[in-house]
Design an enzyme around this catalytic site. Sequence first.
Site, PDB file in Angstrom:
ATOM      1  N   GLU A 184      52.208  34.220  33.839  1.00 25.45           N
ATOM      2  CA  GLU A 184      53.210  34.941  34.632  1.00 25.45           C
ATOM      3  C   GLU A 184      54.430  34.084  34.942  1.00 25.45           C
ATOM      4  OE1 GLU A 184      49.970  35.042  35.186  1.00 25.45           O
ATOM      5  OE2 GLU A 184      49.469  37.148  34.874  1.00 25.45           O
ATOM      6  N   HIS A 201      42.606  42.726  42.622  1.00 23.77           N
ATOM      7  CA  HIS A 201      43.290  43.895  42.038  1.00 23.77           C
ATOM      8  C   HIS A 201      43.739  44.850  43.138  1.00 23.77           C
ATOM      9  CE1 HIS A 201      40.719  42.265  38.825  1.00 23.77           C
ATOM     10  NE2 HIS A 201      41.607  42.737  37.965  1.00 23.77           N
TER      11      HIS A 201
END
Lengths: 358, 324
Positions: free
Chosen positions: B60, B129
């Site tokens: 990322e 998540h």
Amino acid sequence: MNGLSMIAAMLPDGTVDPANDPGLSDGDLLAVHGKMTLLRALDEKGIALQRSGRIGFYVPSTGQEACAVGAGFRLREGDWLFPSYRDHGLALTRGYPLSTLVAQLFGNRSDATRGRQMPNHWCDRNIHLVSVSSPVATQLPHAVGTAYASKLRGEPVAAITTFGDGGTSTGDFHAAMNFAGVFRTPTVFLCENNQYAISVHVTRQTASKSLAVKAQAYGIPGIRVDGNDVLAVCKVVGDALALARSGGGPTLIEAVTYRMGPHSTSDDPTVYRSEEEVEQWRKGDPIRRYAAFLKKRGLLDDEAEDTAQAEAKEAVRQAVSDAEISPPVPVESLFEDVYEEMPRHLAEQRDGLLSGKG
Amino acid sequence: MPQATLLQAIHDTLHEEMARDPRVLVMGEDVGREGGVFRVTEGLIDRFGPDRVIDTPLNEGGIVGMAIGMALNGLRPVVEIEFADFIYPAFDQIVSELAKLRYRSAGLFTAPVVVRAPSGGGIKGGAYHSQSPEAYFIHTAGLTVAMPSTPADAKGLLASAVRGPDPVLLFEPKALYRTVKGEVPEGEHLVPFGKGRIVRPGEDLTLVAWGAMVPVASMAADLAAAEGVRIEVIDPRTLWPLDIALIEESVNRTGRAVVLHEAPRTCGFGAEVSALIQERCFLRLKAPVGRVTGYDTPFPYALEKSYLPDPEKTACAVRAAMEF
């Protein structure tokens, strides 16, 4: 190309190894010397300005002039520069005006970036010198993205990014090398291995046999060059830039050099390395080596060398005196350039500060 | 106007913006053939090709860093972070680089990168998540942070982000991706940053909520209505810069305020909203500003329902404010 053997160009007898000759004209050979001399004079002045309290901080590149100037000499209009804070020489050689550079040190109204950063955090739109930040190696992925954009538009330009040996330990180094390899971007990674990340020796950064050899893991060429041999640096960086511009993808270059001075004006290198070690490297001072080479070629003599040094000092002195007299940046500018348009909360905070009510 | 889910609205807007402007591209993990793990970018690669719908390596920091480089060289990258929980490897690139580039270069360089990140709980996603990390980024000067709760706002905020001059973090409430359907204006539809929306008017209490908490707030308002309490629900849409004027006007009318968010309570954005309300509406307040939030724990898996704010918890906070 194995990333282990060292490429050199200048031979002791004053000739150049034909395999590694950048092919500079006599005029260019002297121009390279002029830039290196200017850079040395600038760094000496930068330290002196900090020591006398006229600027707050300075990061010298003394000992690494061959890397900066050799690489900068091969950059062209349209190329992008993502240097570290120690690589003003790269920008200076590419055409960063000395006056703009010196103004940044003072952070006053003469500074094109409005005093927003400490000294040595350079920025210039005209030569695509992208604003330098302090975190190490964060600029490397930027050089990949910028190169990707140029490639997408079919522009024959390259992006160069420079960093130190410490930078190779970061996650951003890995990310950038990996992305550049995958996308084959026209990016040149120039690692100036100056042996130290502040106080920590390169042998504490990696157990790898070299830094250049790391390129193999990313599927890109890795080249190791004598970073105190300005012609060798010029040759390998020039080749890597040409390869990048012609669609050949990225290259990692490790230029082996030595930081002869402190990390910055806040650093005392005597606590982590010996005078003997420094002296050993000082014998390989890249400017002295190059001047000796030029003298053997009959392009330089002692008098011309003295003249070059005097002219460099005068140019720096003039730039300093021009920049130093500029007034401070206006207080209200504190709140500008956070966003393109100032949001309400910043306008309120500005009004509070200007009214004396906080 | 056509109806669409929130997910469909984001997909269609990406498609429209890429068709409108060849500088726009999307990049991230699995955004190509896979169409993203939520399928937001499904089919874009067929229309725009792999050079503009870029499957990236899994890193990322590298993704956002590369996007910064693209943006300062004329492209308009829209980054997808697979889950907002995975944005932290990019934290340094976002906070040290993206947010500060305009300021530190005095405007000589800018990087109008859009970062999209599905956030929030409600899908049994556990600790990694489900998070709502908006406060970290609101705390960083130079970023615009937005979170839509309707398909129309998703379109309007995303289009504004893609066209705007500054970096934008768009947190997308994944719980609403396919559960909320609404009308989406055709053609150009821009929702300006810093402008909130009154979801439903009311006279007795102002309830501020964003993202997946907006439907919760509306349900809580229904519960309160049954008890005769008229709640005004405000969705700021842009969390920062915040439309504090809209909230201030509302609370000055109602005299009571509750802030509702999924993220943990301590230093959550509700703390800032609460402080702003008390600074601006102190003499009009009839009760302390209440907060209904996630707890100061990691996001749980098995006890997700207990962790998340719901209409009942919200109704309790409303009652406390009314009875103060």
